[in-house]
Each structure stands twice: as C-alpha cells, then as structure tokens.
Design a protein around this motif. Structure first.
Motif, PDB file in Angstrom:
ATOM      1  N   GLY A 107       0.802  -1.218   0.000  1.00 15.28           N
ATOM      2  CA  GLY A 107       0.000   0.000   0.000  1.00 15.28           C
ATOM      3  C   GLY A 107       0.838   1.272   0.000  1.00 15.28           C
ATOM      4  N   ILE A 108       2.144   1.148   0.205  1.00 18.27           N
ATOM      5  CA  ILE A 108       3.028   2.319   0.270  1.00 18.27           C
ATOM      6  C   ILE A 108       3.880   2.438  -0.994  1.00 18.27           C
ATOM      7  CG2 ILE A 108       5.002   3.304   1.499  1.00 18.27           C
ATOM      8  CD1 ILE A 108       3.905   2.068   4.062  1.00 18.27           C
ATOM      9  N   ALA A 109       4.404   1.298  -1.435  1.00 20.89           N
ATOM     10  CA  ALA A 109       5.287   1.335  -2.607  1.00 20.89           C
ATOM     11  C   ALA A 109       5.207   0.019  -3.363  1.00 20.89           C
ATOM     12  CB  ALA A 109       6.733   1.593  -2.177  1.00 20.89           C
ATOM     13  N   ALA A 110       5.438   0.106  -4.666  1.00 13.71           N
ATOM     14  CA  ALA A 110       5.597  -1.089  -5.487  1.00 13.71           C
ATOM     15  C   ALA A 110       7.028  -1.571  -5.316  1.00 13.71           C
ATOM     16  CB  ALA A 110       5.306  -0.773  -6.946  1.00 13.71           C
ATOM     17  N   VAL A 111       7.207  -2.855  -5.086  1.00 17.34           N
ATOM     18  CA  VAL A 111       8.527  -3.433  -4.841  1.00 17.34           C
ATOM     19  C   VAL A 111       8.808  -4.454  -5.941  1.00 17.34           C
ATOM     20  CG1 VAL A 111       9.925  -4.774  -3.213  1.00 17.34           C
ATOM     21  CG2 VAL A 111       8.246  -3.123  -2.354  1.00 17.34           C
ATOM     22  N   VAL A 112       9.831  -4.181  -6.753  1.00 14.69           N
ATOM     23  CA  VAL A 112      10.138  -5.079  -7.868  1.00 14.69           C
ATOM     24  C   VAL A 112      11.595  -5.528  -7.775  1.00 14.69           C
ATOM     25  CG1 VAL A 112      10.220  -5.324 -10.376  1.00 14.69           C
ATOM     26  CG2 VAL A 112       8.465  -3.890  -9.330  1.00 14.69           C
ATOM     27  N   ASP A 113      11.795  -6.826  -7.755  1.00 16.83           N
ATOM     28  CA  ASP A 113      13.147  -7.379  -7.696  1.00 16.83           C
ATOM     29  C   ASP A 113      13.814  -7.248  -9.068  1.00 16.83           C
ATOM     30  OD1 ASP A 113      15.443  -8.712  -7.149  1.00 16.83           O
ATOM     31  OD2 ASP A 113      14.501 -10.566  -6.444  1.00 16.83           O
ATOM     32  N   GLN A 114      14.942  -6.556  -9.101  1.00 20.84           N
ATOM     33  CA  GLN A 114      15.668  -6.331 -10.360  1.00 20.84           C
ATOM     34  C   GLN A 114      16.990  -7.094 -10.369  1.00 20.84           C
ATOM     35  OE1 GLN A 114      15.239  -3.479 -12.865  1.00 20.84           O
ATOM     36  NE2 GLN A 114      13.102  -3.703 -12.326  1.00 20.84           N
ATOM     37  N   THR A 115      17.211  -7.884  -9.336  1.00 20.03           N
ATOM     38  CA  THR A 115      18.514  -8.520  -9.144  1.00 20.03           C
ATOM     39  C   THR A 115      18.995  -9.271 -10.383  1.00 20.03           C
ATOM     40  OG1 THR A 115      17.968  -8.754  -6.829  1.00 20.03           O
ATOM     41  CG2 THR A 115      19.810 -10.070  -7.628  1.00 20.03           C
ATOM     42  N   HIS A 116      18.091 -10.010 -11.001  1.00 17.91           N
ATOM     43  CA  HIS A 116      18.516 -10.854 -12.110  1.00 17.91           C
ATOM     44  C   HIS A 116      18.553 -10.122 -13.441  1.00 17.91           C
ATOM     45  CE1 HIS A 116      16.989 -13.444  -8.908  1.00 17.91           C
ATOM     46  NE2 HIS A 116      18.075 -14.111  -9.188  1.00 17.91           N
ATOM     47  N   GLY A 117      18.081  -8.886 -13.446  1.00 18.91           N
ATOM     48  CA  GLY A 117      18.060  -8.134 -14.695  1.00 18.91           C
ATOM     49  C   GLY A 117      19.188  -7.133 -14.818  1.00 18.91           C
ATOM     50  N   LYS A 118      19.815  -6.805 -13.697  1.00 14.68           N
ATOM     51  CA  LYS A 118      20.833  -5.759 -13.723  1.00 14.68           C
ATOM     52  C   LYS A 118      22.076  -6.240 -13.010  1.00 14.68           C
ATOM     53  CE  LYS A 118      18.198  -1.477 -13.910  1.00 14.68           C
ATOM     54  NZ  LYS A 118      16.804  -1.686 -14.118  1.00 14.68           N
ATOM     55  N   CYS A 119      23.196  -5.644 -13.364  1.00 12.14           N
ATOM     56  CA  CYS A 119      24.409  -5.957 -12.605  1.00 12.14           C
ATOM     57  C   CYS A 119      25.190  -4.682 -12.325  1.00 12.14           C
ATOM     58  CB  CYS A 119      25.242  -7.009 -13.305  1.00 12.14           C
ATOM     59  SG  CYS A 119      25.952  -6.482 -14.817  1.00 12.14           S
ATOM     60  N   VAL A 120      25.990  -4.747 -11.275  1.00 13.48           N
ATOM     61  CA  VAL A 120      26.738  -3.582 -10.801  1.00 13.48           C
ATOM     62  C   VAL A 120      28.204  -3.755 -11.181  1.00 13.48           C
ATOM     63  CG1 VAL A 120      27.304  -2.156  -8.801  1.00 13.48           C
ATOM     64  CG2 VAL A 120      25.173  -3.472  -8.828  1.00 13.48           C
ATOM     65  N   LEU A 121      28.752  -2.771 -11.878  1.00 16.75           N
ATOM     66  CA  LEU A 121      30.163  -2.786 -12.254  1.00 16.75           C
ATOM     67  C   LEU A 121      30.860  -1.634 -11.538  1.00 16.75           C
ATOM     68  CD1 LEU A 121      29.753  -3.257 -16.128  1.00 16.75           C
ATOM     69  CD2 LEU A 121      30.151  -5.038 -14.435  1.00 16.75           C
ATOM     70  N   GLN A 122      31.951  -1.953 -10.833  1.00 15.83           N
ATOM     71  CA  GLN A 122      32.751  -0.919 -10.181  1.00 15.83           C
ATOM     72  C   GLN A 122      33.871  -0.551 -11.137  1.00 15.83           C
ATOM     73  OE1 GLN A 122      33.240  -3.740  -6.771  1.00 15.83           O
ATOM     74  NE2 GLN A 122      33.428  -1.838  -5.641  1.00 15.83           N
ATOM     75  N   VAL A 123      33.951   0.706 -11.496  1.00 17.40           N
ATOM     76  CA  VAL A 123      34.955   1.150 -12.464  1.00 17.40           C
ATOM     77  C   VAL A 123      35.885   2.133 -11.769  1.00 17.40           C
ATOM     78  CG1 VAL A 123      35.302   2.063 -14.782  1.00 17.40           C
ATOM     79  CG2 VAL A 123      33.138   0.985 -14.203  1.00 17.40           C
ATOM     80  N   SER A 124      37.181   1.894 -11.890  1.00 18.85           N
ATOM     81  CA  SER A 124      38.136   2.827 -11.302  1.00 18.85           C
ATOM     82  C   SER A 124      39.325   2.989 -12.240  1.00 18.85           C
ATOM     83  CB  SER A 124      38.607   2.329  -9.924  1.00 18.85           C
ATOM     84  OG  SER A 124      39.192   1.052 -10.064  1.00 18.85           O
ATOM     85  N   GLY A 125      40.189   3.928 -11.923  1.00 15.08           N
ATOM     86  CA  GLY A 125      41.322   4.214 -12.799  1.00 15.08           C
ATOM     87  C   GLY A 125      41.071   5.530 -13.525  1.00 15.08           C
ATOM     88  N   ARG A 126      41.472   5.584 -14.805  1.00 16.46           N
ATOM     89  CA  ARG A 126      41.287   6.832 -15.567  1.00 16.46           C
ATOM     90  C   ARG A 126      39.872   6.900 -16.141  1.00 16.46           C
ATOM     91  NH1 ARG A 126      46.435   7.380 -19.404  1.00 16.46           N
ATOM     92  NH2 ARG A 126      45.373   9.327 -19.947  1.00 16.46           N
TER      93      ARG A 126
END
Ligand SMILES: [Zn+2]
Lengths: 205, 87
Positions: A107-126
């Motif tokens: 009743g407050i928010a729609a909650v949708v699991d995106q875990t399997h659709g997205k991935c997190v990439l950590q980018v560092s350097g130049r």
C-alpha cells in the motif's frame, strides 16, 4: 583494462572467471563486478512520506534527492525517477529482503526485484577520460561530485552512473545484464586510446 | 543536437529523449464522429516557429515532458512536466 568478475552466478558467464592476464603496465581502467541485490521501489500515490519513514526505520537512510544516492556502505538507495528509487543491498539478502519489503511496504510502494536483470560494475582508474568518450554528462566533481548519480546513456545503453569517490574517480555503473558484455567491450575500446592493450583473455574471446 | 533541461534530471542530450509528437492534440468526445477521430489520429499542423511537443526521457527518468520548441531556431523556451501547463 582488467576485468575481475565476482565468483557468483551471472547472466554473462565469460565474466564469472577472474582475469588472469592483463596488459603490461598499470591498467587504464579496472572493472569489477559486484554481486548485489537490486530492488526497485516506487512510491504509490501520495505515499512518499510513508515510504521515507519505512525506509528510515528499516535502513536508517533518507530517501535521496533527485540525481543523488545515499549509502551506509551496506545498503545504497539511488534516486531513479520522481517517486522511484533503486535499493542496492548485499547479495545474500536476496529474495528474503524483497519479500520482507513487499509485505512491509504494501500500500506504500511497489517493490520489484531487479537482481537478475541488472548488474553492478565498479569502475576505477582513468575513468574520467574513458567515460568522456562514451557518456555525454559532465562528470567533473564541481558538477558531479561524490554522492551524485544519474540515469543516463553510456555507450548508447541506459545506465545508472554513481560517483562513489570523486577524488579517485571511482564510479559504479548499473546496467542491464544483457548489455553488460557490450558495455565492457565499449569501455575497453574507449580505453585503448590511453594505451590499454586489448585483453581478450579476460573477456573469454 | 539539442540540450534539453529535463525538469527532473537536469540538462541532458537529445539522444536520451524520443520525440513523441504534438502536445496540443486533444482527444475528441467519444461520439465526435469519424472525421474528428481521423484528424485526432493523423492530421497535424506543421508550424514554422513555436511548437508545443511531447518528448519522452526514455534513457533517464522515463517521464514524458512537454517542451516549447522553435521549429526554425531549435530554441527551447520551456520544459515542463506532463500535467503542467506550458502557457
Ligand atoms: Zn528526466
């Protein structure tokens, strides 16, 4: 460019092996996949204050303002759109957290699991120079400092871009899993201008 | 390349948006007749000068925005949310 992928199930299988061979000399950019649980929260009509209260109670985080994210280094909340936030939580919370939020936020928010659709990439350097070749945003810290985020195009694909550390140019990129390989190829191509050797072994090609 | 100031995301390049047509078009009443519906679906003005139009920020906040753009100079005068009046 070196690519180090997490040892976890992933949509893009080639990346689940750690990179063994890298180019000679320091990497232009380094990319590491960070396994995470990703949950999209969308406030229902006029329920944003209730969502903010519930999120504070559960995570002790404030809902971030537009184009910003809030993090306690365990959980991260990212503004995605008006009344919409993406929650990044530790990967082991998984489906349990999603079910918990679905019930707590009914009743407050729609909650949708995106875990399997997205991935997190950590980018560092130049990253500043490399991203300048494939992203149109001004990423200078005076404009896009630490804590800033944006949903924008990187190499023609829609990404969530987070400025994690403005002094060391560490960015997180959240991209659809099916576009991750494309994005890696494009970042690698962009970093060639700065002397990166094509590290084909890391990409399993 | 247009620089569009999304009311939610800030200044973004045009390639994050899709053009979604004339924002002045209004749906006729249900029994307005075939001619009115033909015009509603197909007939558009092609103005020289200021034009109010929909753009969809598909690669950003995914909101539709209503833009007042000059079709001659490409100057953008206002960018507002879908329920805000541009006039
Ligand atoms: Zn936007």
């Amino acid at each position: 460019m070196s690519v180090v992928a997490a040892d976890c199930p992933s949509r893009f299988g080639e990346l689940t092996r750690p990179s063994h061979s890298g180019p000679a000399g320091p990497d232009v950019i380094s990319i590491a996949q960070r396994p995470a649980t990703l949950i999209h929260l969308t406030a229902r009509r006029a329920q944003q204050p209730a969502l903010a209260a519930a999120v504070w109670e559960r995570f002790q985080l404030n809902l971030p303002q537009p184009n910003h994210f809030a993090s306690d280094n365990v959980n991260t909340l990212i503004w995605i759109q008006p009344e919409g936030w993406l929650l990044e939580a530790p990967v082991d919370t998984g489906n349990t957290l999603c079910l918990e939020l679905k019930s707590a936020l009914a009743g407050i928010a729609a909650v949708v699991d995106q875990t399997h659709g997205k991935c997190v990439l950590q980018v560092s350097g130049r990253t500043r120079e490399v991203l300048a070749r494939c992203c149109r945003l001004d990423l200078d810290p005076r404009i896009f400092g630490a804590g800033r985020s944006a949903v924008t195009l990187v190499a023609q694909v829609s990404c969530v871009l987070l400025q994690v550390d403005a002094t060391r140019w560490c960015f997180d990129l959240i991209v659809a899993s099916t576009y991750a390989q494309w994005l890696l190829d494009e970042l690698q191509e962009a970093s060639r201008a700065f002397g990166s050797v094509r590290d084909s072994a890391a990409l399993g090609k | 390349m247009l620089l569009i100031h999304c009311p939610y995301c800030g200044a973004r390049a045009q390639d994050e948006f899709h053009y979604r047509g004339d924002a002045n078009v209004e749906r006729p009443a249900p029994h307005a007749g075939q001619k009115a519906f033909y015009d509603f679906v197909y007939a558009r003005d092609n103005p020289r000068g200021w034009h109010v139009e929909w753009w969809h920020h598909y690669a950003g906040c995914r909101r539709w925005v209503k833009i007042e753009r000059n079709t001659v100079t490409h100057e953008i005068r206002t960018v507002k949310g879908p329920t805000q009046d541009t006039r």
